[in-house]
Write a protein that holds these residues in place. Sequence first.
Motif, PDB file in Angstrom:
ATOM      1  N   TYR A   1      38.971  33.528  35.111  1.00 45.74           N
ATOM      2  CA  TYR A   1      40.137  34.014  35.828  1.00 45.74           C
ATOM      3  C   TYR A   1      40.565  32.994  36.871  1.00 45.74           C
ATOM      4  N   THR A   2      41.868  32.949  37.093  1.00 45.08           N
ATOM      5  CA  THR A   2      42.415  32.081  38.128  1.00 45.08           C
ATOM      6  C   THR A   2      43.423  32.879  38.940  1.00 45.08           C
ATOM      7  N   ASP A   3      43.723  32.355  40.125  1.00 45.59           N
ATOM      8  CA  ASP A   3      44.769  32.974  40.938  1.00 45.59           C
ATOM      9  C   ASP A   3      46.113  32.365  40.543  1.00 45.59           C
ATOM     10  N   ILE A   4      47.171  32.763  41.233  1.00 48.35           N
ATOM     11  CA  ILE A   4      48.508  32.283  40.863  1.00 48.35           C
ATOM     12  C   ILE A   4      48.689  30.790  41.093  1.00 48.35           C
ATOM     13  N   ASP A   5      47.780  30.181  41.866  1.00 54.75           N
ATOM     14  CA  ASP A   5      47.844  28.735  42.102  1.00 54.75           C
ATOM     15  C   ASP A   5      46.929  27.954  41.156  1.00 54.75           C
ATOM     16  N   GLY A   6      46.248  28.651  40.243  1.00 57.71           N
ATOM     17  CA  GLY A   6      45.372  27.988  39.290  1.00 57.71           C
ATOM     18  C   GLY A   6      43.951  27.772  39.780  1.00 57.71           C
ATOM     19  N   LYS A   7      43.593  28.291  40.947  1.00 56.54           N
ATOM     20  CA  LYS A   7      42.230  28.144  41.478  1.00 56.54           C
ATOM     21  C   LYS A   7      41.330  29.223  40.866  1.00 56.54           C
ATOM     22  N   ALA A   8      40.085  28.860  40.588  1.00 60.44           N
ATOM     23  CA  ALA A   8      39.145  29.784  39.956  1.00 60.44           C
ATOM     24  C   ALA A   8      38.795  30.951  40.882  1.00 60.44           C
ATOM     25  N   ILE A   9      38.769  32.145  40.312  1.00 62.81           N
ATOM     26  CA  ILE A   9      38.313  33.349  41.009  1.00 62.81           C
ATOM     27  C   ILE A   9      37.385  34.086  40.058  1.00 62.81           C
ATOM     28  N   SER A  10      36.628  35.039  40.573  1.00 62.48           N
ATOM     29  CA  SER A  10      35.751  35.816  39.700  1.00 62.48           C
ATOM     30  C   SER A  10      36.051  37.302  39.866  1.00 62.48           C
ATOM     31  N   LEU A  11      35.864  38.035  38.777  1.00 62.01           N
ATOM     32  CA  LEU A  11      36.029  39.483  38.769  1.00 62.01           C
ATOM     33  C   LEU A  11      34.686  40.095  38.431  1.00 62.01           C
ATOM     34  N   GLU A  12      34.213  40.956  39.315  1.00 61.38           N
ATOM     35  CA  GLU A  12      32.948  41.642  39.102  1.00 61.38           C
ATOM     36  C   GLU A  12      33.224  43.137  39.101  1.00 61.38           C
ATOM     37  N   CYS A  13      32.660  43.844  38.130  1.00 60.96           N
ATOM     38  CA  CYS A  13      32.913  45.285  38.004  1.00 60.96           C
ATOM     39  C   CYS A  13      31.604  46.041  38.038  1.00 60.96           C
ATOM     40  N   GLN A  14      31.640  47.211  38.654  1.00 57.54           N
ATOM     41  CA  GLN A  14      30.504  48.121  38.666  1.00 57.54           C
ATOM     42  C   GLN A  14      31.014  49.486  38.271  1.00 57.54           C
ATOM     43  N   SER A  15      30.356  50.095  37.300  1.00 56.25           N
ATOM     44  CA  SER A  15      30.689  51.453  36.910  1.00 56.25           C
ATOM     45  C   SER A  15      29.582  52.352  37.443  1.00 56.25           C
ATOM     46  N   HIS A  16      29.871  53.090  38.514  1.00 59.24           N
ATOM     47  CA  HIS A  16      28.864  53.951  39.134  1.00 59.24           C
ATOM     48  C   HIS A  16      28.711  55.255  38.359  1.00 59.24           C
ATOM     49  N   SER A  17      29.799  55.697  37.731  1.00 55.26           N
ATOM     50  CA  SER A  17      29.798  56.883  36.874  1.00 55.26           C
ATOM     51  C   SER A  17      31.106  56.863  36.087  1.00 55.26           C
ATOM     52  N   GLY A  18      31.340  57.897  35.303  1.00 49.58           N
ATOM     53  CA  GLY A  18      32.583  57.973  34.548  1.00 49.58           C
ATOM     54  C   GLY A  18      33.809  58.117  35.431  1.00 49.58           C
ATOM     55  N   PHE A  19      33.591  58.564  36.667  1.00 48.84           N
ATOM     56  CA  PHE A  19      34.698  58.806  37.597  1.00 48.84           C
ATOM     57  C   PHE A  19      34.719  57.823  38.764  1.00 48.84           C
TER      58      PHE A  19
END
Length: 189
Positions: A15-33
């Motif tokens: 993933y990159t930002d609108i300027d082309g610099k690298a960013i990261s996306l981290e996700c956590q699913s604590h439950s279905g909600f």
Amino acid sequence: MQNGDQHYSMEDETYTDIDGKAISLECQSHSGFCREFTVSSAKVSIGRVMVYTCAVWLSAYIVFFITENTAVLSSAIIITLVGMMVHIHFVKVDHETLLIIGSLGVQVSSSYASGRESTDFIEMDKIKDIVINEAIHMQTVIYYLCILLKDPSDPEAVSSVVPLFQSSKPRLNCLVKVYKSCQEILAKC
């Protein structure tokens, strides 16, 4: 991590930002909600800080050499230090977090380079929808994720828009991942 929490990083895509610099996306699913999304930007570059500091101090030394006024050097040092502190404490965001809890609401947090955090919470009954919106910025179309808030006098109308991930400014491919996951939770409410 608690039992039942699924912690995953979106490693399969970059993933990159609108300027082309690298960013990261981290996700956590604590439950279905309950899901948490963290977008992280690059840390403060010590090299850039050194170049900026040296440029300011070298300029101040040249002015001091010409004018022989020591206040120029002192001012340059103070302005540089204050500028760096303001930048680290109020401007440079290390990561932004979106926590969506189906029946409760959405918490939006920003963590700054200095360690300072700012957090806002929006109750679920005030949220009309979470959408990807577009804007034109410097002759370029940019996309951003936002929360549409219900108008208290007319529940079908939108009273205001709360943009998300304002500092990291992720591109569309990152926003779509977060959007789809948020819509899964909103559909269950």
